[in-house]
Design a protein around this motif. Sequence first.
Motif, PDB file in Angstrom:
ATOM      1  N   GLY A 607       0.839  -1.206   0.000  1.00 56.73           N
ATOM      2  CA  GLY A 607       0.000   0.000   0.000  1.00 56.73           C
ATOM      3  C   GLY A 607       0.877   1.261   0.000  1.00 56.73           C
ATOM      4  O   GLY A 607       2.101   1.197  -0.071  1.00 56.73           O
ATOM      5  N   ASP A 608       0.218   2.423   0.136  1.00 55.13           N
ATOM      6  CA  ASP A 608       0.945   3.708   0.106  1.00 55.13           C
ATOM      7  C   ASP A 608       1.727   3.886   1.402  1.00 55.13           C
ATOM      8  O   ASP A 608       2.879   4.261   1.409  1.00 55.13           O
ATOM      9  CB  ASP A 608      -0.051   4.859  -0.064  1.00 55.13           C
ATOM     10  N   GLN A 609       1.080   3.602   2.579  1.00 53.39           N
ATOM     11  CA  GLN A 609       1.761   3.783   3.868  1.00 53.39           C
ATOM     12  C   GLN A 609       1.144   2.829   4.870  1.00 53.39           C
ATOM     13  O   GLN A 609      -0.071   2.757   5.014  1.00 53.39           O
ATOM     14  CB  GLN A 609       1.580   5.224   4.339  1.00 53.39           C
ATOM     15  N   SER A 610       1.985   2.106   5.595  1.00 56.52           N
ATOM     16  CA  SER A 610       1.482   1.128   6.562  1.00 56.52           C
ATOM     17  C   SER A 610       0.910   1.862   7.776  1.00 56.52           C
ATOM     18  O   SER A 610       1.383   2.954   8.134  1.00 56.52           O
ATOM     19  CB  SER A 610       2.622   0.224   7.018  1.00 56.52           C
ATOM     20  N   PRO A 611      -0.040   1.246   8.459  1.00 54.95           N
ATOM     21  CA  PRO A 611      -0.686   1.901   9.623  1.00 54.95           C
ATOM     22  C   PRO A 611       0.340   2.224  10.729  1.00 54.95           C
ATOM     23  O   PRO A 611       0.252   3.270  11.360  1.00 54.95           O
ATOM     24  CB  PRO A 611      -1.697   0.879  10.117  1.00 54.95           C
ATOM     25  N   TYR A 612       1.340   1.328  10.969  1.00 56.14           N
ATOM     26  CA  TYR A 612       2.288   1.592  12.067  1.00 56.14           C
ATOM     27  C   TYR A 612       3.144   2.832  11.765  1.00 56.14           C
ATOM     28  O   TYR A 612       3.506   3.590  12.644  1.00 56.14           O
ATOM     29  CB  TYR A 612       3.176   0.370  12.370  1.00 56.14           C
ATOM     30  N   VAL A 613       3.420   3.078  10.447  1.00 60.50           N
ATOM     31  CA  VAL A 613       4.198   4.281  10.075  1.00 60.50           C
ATOM     32  C   VAL A 613       3.366   5.527  10.394  1.00 60.50           C
ATOM     33  O   VAL A 613       3.853   6.490  10.989  1.00 60.50           O
ATOM     34  CB  VAL A 613       4.592   4.258   8.584  1.00 60.50           C
ATOM     35  N   THR A 614       2.082   5.459  10.037  1.00 51.34           N
ATOM     36  CA  THR A 614       1.156   6.571  10.312  1.00 51.34           C
ATOM     37  C   THR A 614       1.160   6.877  11.814  1.00 51.34           C
ATOM     38  O   THR A 614       1.233   8.038  12.221  1.00 51.34           O
ATOM     39  CB  THR A 614      -0.263   6.192   9.846  1.00 51.34           C
ATOM     40  N   SER A 615       1.118   5.801  12.628  1.00 51.91           N
ATOM     41  CA  SER A 615       1.063   5.952  14.088  1.00 51.91           C
ATOM     42  C   SER A 615       2.350   6.630  14.614  1.00 51.91           C
ATOM     43  O   SER A 615       2.286   7.587  15.401  1.00 51.91           O
ATOM     44  CB  SER A 615       0.884   4.577  14.738  1.00 51.91           C
ATOM     45  N   VAL A 616       3.532   6.151  14.147  1.00 53.38           N
ATOM     46  CA  VAL A 616       4.827   6.725  14.595  1.00 53.38           C
ATOM     47  C   VAL A 616       4.886   8.211  14.231  1.00 53.38           C
ATOM     48  O   VAL A 616       5.219   9.063  15.060  1.00 53.38           O
ATOM     49  CB  VAL A 616       6.014   5.949  13.977  1.00 53.38           C
ATOM     50  N   ILE A 617       4.490   8.524  12.970  1.00 47.04           N
ATOM     51  CA  ILE A 617       4.525   9.913  12.497  1.00 47.04           C
ATOM     52  C   ILE A 617       3.619  10.789  13.359  1.00 47.04           C
ATOM     53  O   ILE A 617       3.993  11.903  13.733  1.00 47.04           O
ATOM     54  CB  ILE A 617       4.129   9.987  11.005  1.00 47.04           C
ATOM     55  N   LEU A 618       2.464  10.258  13.707  1.00 50.20           N
ATOM     56  CA  LEU A 618       1.513  11.020  14.513  1.00 50.20           C
ATOM     57  C   LEU A 618       2.153  11.437  15.847  1.00 50.20           C
ATOM     58  O   LEU A 618       2.099  12.598  16.236  1.00 50.20           O
ATOM     59  CB  LEU A 618       0.258  10.153  14.766  1.00 50.20           C
ATOM     60  N   HIS A 619       2.790  10.453  16.534  1.00 47.13           N
ATOM     61  CA  HIS A 619       3.419  10.757  17.836  1.00 47.13           C
ATOM     62  C   HIS A 619       4.566  11.757  17.692  1.00 47.13           C
ATOM     63  O   HIS A 619       4.697  12.661  18.508  1.00 47.13           O
ATOM     64  CB  HIS A 619       3.930   9.461  18.496  1.00 47.13           C
ATOM     65  N   ILE A 620       5.345  11.547  16.643  1.00 42.30           N
ATOM     66  CA  ILE A 620       6.480  12.473  16.435  1.00 42.30           C
ATOM     67  C   ILE A 620       5.945  13.886  16.200  1.00 42.30           C
ATOM     68  O   ILE A 620       6.443  14.858  16.756  1.00 42.30           O
ATOM     69  CB  ILE A 620       7.379  11.992  15.278  1.00 42.30           C
ATOM     70  N   LYS A 621       4.879  14.003  15.371  1.00 44.26           N
ATOM     71  CA  LYS A 621       4.289  15.320  15.069  1.00 44.26           C
ATOM     72  C   LYS A 621       3.688  15.967  16.320  1.00 44.26           C
ATOM     73  O   LYS A 621       3.653  17.195  16.421  1.00 44.26           O
ATOM     74  CB  LYS A 621       3.205  15.178  13.997  1.00 44.26           C
ATOM     75  N   GLN A 622       3.201  15.104  17.246  1.00 39.19           N
ATOM     76  CA  GLN A 622       2.628  15.669  18.484  1.00 39.19           C
ATOM     77  C   GLN A 622       3.736  16.214  19.414  1.00 39.19           C
ATOM     78  O   GLN A 622       3.625  17.301  19.940  1.00 39.19           O
ATOM     79  CB  GLN A 622       1.855  14.572  19.240  1.00 39.19           C
ATOM     80  N   ASN A 623       4.790  15.418  19.597  1.00 38.38           N
ATOM     81  CA  ASN A 623       5.832  15.771  20.596  1.00 38.38           C
ATOM     82  C   ASN A 623       6.901  16.743  20.093  1.00 38.38           C
ATOM     83  O   ASN A 623       7.175  17.744  20.740  1.00 38.38           O
ATOM     84  CB  ASN A 623       6.567  14.502  21.057  1.00 38.38           C
ATOM     85  N   VAL A 624       7.507  16.403  18.943  1.00 37.12           N
ATOM     86  CA  VAL A 624       8.751  17.093  18.541  1.00 37.12           C
ATOM     87  C   VAL A 624       8.570  18.606  18.350  1.00 37.12           C
ATOM     88  O   VAL A 624       9.355  19.365  18.904  1.00 37.12           O
ATOM     89  CB  VAL A 624       9.399  16.407  17.323  1.00 37.12           C
ATOM     90  N   PRO A 625       7.535  19.090  17.629  1.00 35.29           N
ATOM     91  CA  PRO A 625       7.403  20.560  17.480  1.00 35.29           C
ATOM     92  C   PRO A 625       7.282  21.277  18.832  1.00 35.29           C
ATOM     93  O   PRO A 625       7.852  22.352  19.016  1.00 35.29           O
ATOM     94  CB  PRO A 625       6.133  20.732  16.646  1.00 35.29           C
ATOM     95  N   VAL A 626       6.543  20.641  19.776  1.00 38.72           N
ATOM     96  CA  VAL A 626       6.375  21.262  21.106  1.00 38.72           C
ATOM     97  C   VAL A 626       7.746  21.385  21.786  1.00 38.72           C
ATOM     98  O   VAL A 626       8.111  22.441  22.308  1.00 38.72           O
ATOM     99  CB  VAL A 626       5.417  20.407  21.990  1.00 38.72           C
ATOM    100  N   ILE A 627       8.501  20.271  21.750  1.00 36.75           N
ATOM    101  CA  ILE A 627       9.826  20.266  22.392  1.00 36.75           C
ATOM    102  C   ILE A 627      10.736  21.286  21.694  1.00 36.75           C
ATOM    103  O   ILE A 627      11.419  22.073  22.346  1.00 36.75           O
ATOM    104  CB  ILE A 627      10.448  18.843  22.346  1.00 36.75           C
TER     105      ILE A 627
END
Length: 647
Positions: A607-627
């Motif tokens: 497929g285009d993107q696996s669900p676990y990749v989507t999940s990792v990206i989501l967490h990174i997008k939540q935490n990293v910009p704030v930090i």
Amino acid sequence: GMEEDELELADELEAALQLAPEVQQAIEQVFPSQDPLDRADFNAVEYINTLFPTEQSLASIDDVVNKIRLKIRRLDDNIRIVVRGQTNVGQDGREALEEAQKAIQQLFGKIKDIKDKAEKSEQMVKEITRDIKQLDHAKRHLTTSITTLNHLHMLAGGVDSLEAMTRRRQYGEVANLLQGVVNVLEHFSKYMAILQIRQLSERVRAAQNELGQQILADFEEAFPSQGTKRAGGPSNVLRDACLVANVLDPRIKQEIIKKFIKQHLSEYLVLFQENQDVAWLDKVDRRYAWVKRQLVDYEEKYGHMFPQEWCMTERIAVDFCHITRTELAKIMRTRAREIEVKLLLFAIQRTTNFEGLLAKRFSGCTLSDTTESIFFSMLSWLATLLSFFKPKRPKVPDNPFHGIISKCFEPHLYVYIESQDKNLSELIDRFVGDFRAQGPPKPNIDEGGAVLPSCADLFVYYKKCMVQCSQLSTGEPMIALTTIFQKYLRDSVQCGGGGGGLTITSLLKEKEGSEVAKFTLEELCLICSILSTAEYCLATTQQLEEKLKEKVDVGLMERINLMGEMDTFSIVISNSIQLLVQDLDGACDPALTAMSKMQWQNVEHVGDQSPYVTSVILHIKQNVPVIRDNLASTRKYFTQFCIKFAK
């Protein structure tokens, strides 16, 4: 047989005529010749062949033979003439040699004659110069004698005048005359064995002693040391007496200065006696006001009486300082319990202001014979010495009067140090109270993570304390203050020490041990704020250590060390980064576990993107910009967080 003999003779001749090439060359240079017969490599056969190249040419053989015969005859004649000439030359040579020998003998006779005459001349010159030398010595001795007699006359007259002028107190004339007499007397140092000279020298010494005693008596009369009554003011007699004192034994000058200053300051000791109300610290500025008036009074009345180079105004001020220091030290020992910090700081401030005023007004040249000056010159020498080893050096105070009075406050600075201890304790308690009341700082995405304001306030207070203390003392009190700084730096990490409450380290420990899956946005911001604060504290503590070392006495520098406190802040920083990494790592964990459990052999379409990749990206997008936004002030630690998470 004859033919053979002739052939042999021909060979010998041939051999005799074989000359060395150099000789041959020399002959050719002296007698150049184109004739083949003169050539060294002459070949008879070749020569004949050139004369008769063909058979027909043989017809002229008779002519050729005749020509050669003629040539031979001519050569024989030449040889005969040369041989005869040579015989005559030999005769001439012998005659010339005999003449030369005669000439040499005559020359030898003449040389001997000249030598004898030269020796006689030398003898004569010696006799002439001997007389000249004697005359020269006589002239020198005569000149010396005349000069010495002149000096003796001057000395004898000078001593008489000196004694008469001393009796009449004509100090103006005495000052000039005395210096001249002393100078002349130096010329007679070699003649002290002569009775008259010795007597004159003793009379000069006696006159000097008498002058000294008389001048001291005159000053005692004008400025009696008993009682505060001031007799006559300045006089021309005393002014001239000071000029005489300059030429006398230095002790006379010192005695005059001591007597005058003692008399001038006697009122001070009475007015500011220990039992007087004005003597206490709260009225310390009255002392300085009194001495300022005294100095103005001195300048007006006595400024012209003492020579400029005696620096009397400065001497009065310096003596006043020594007395004040002793008096203040005495009264503070007696009433030590009454000294509280405000009073102490007031007294110190007024005193250091006065010391600053002295520095503007005076050069400090009279301090050369005091302990202060020895202390300052040693300090300056030490600073110079250390400047060879370290680029930054504690400055030697520009003010030579620094500490001349204020040193007496040093034993009581513990009052100030204790008050700082109390103030810092209250400050830390207030920070903890504010922190509890207001809770952690609110997320601040726009401005980046804030340094806890309490820390900035703490360091501002530290700097104020340090500057104030260094003005009071750069000795042991600075070390005591450093110890208090260390105590509260550690407390600021613990944020309130024994008082409990929310602390940097306890918060970090609580978060490390927490089972909660993920930090809230507020908690992330708080950890970033703690990290920024710890970094600020680390940098500022390092600056604080440098400043303390700069301000403290050279000998105490080694005792200032805030490394332990800096290490504590470093640990807080690395723990904060560790927490942020663990949190993001924990959030991404389920997705990574899901990835590892996938049945990859069953996957048929990509497929285009696996669900676990989507999940990792989501967490990174939540935490990293704030930090990232909250660590805007400290980019290097955000980079460290990224590297550690990537690892």
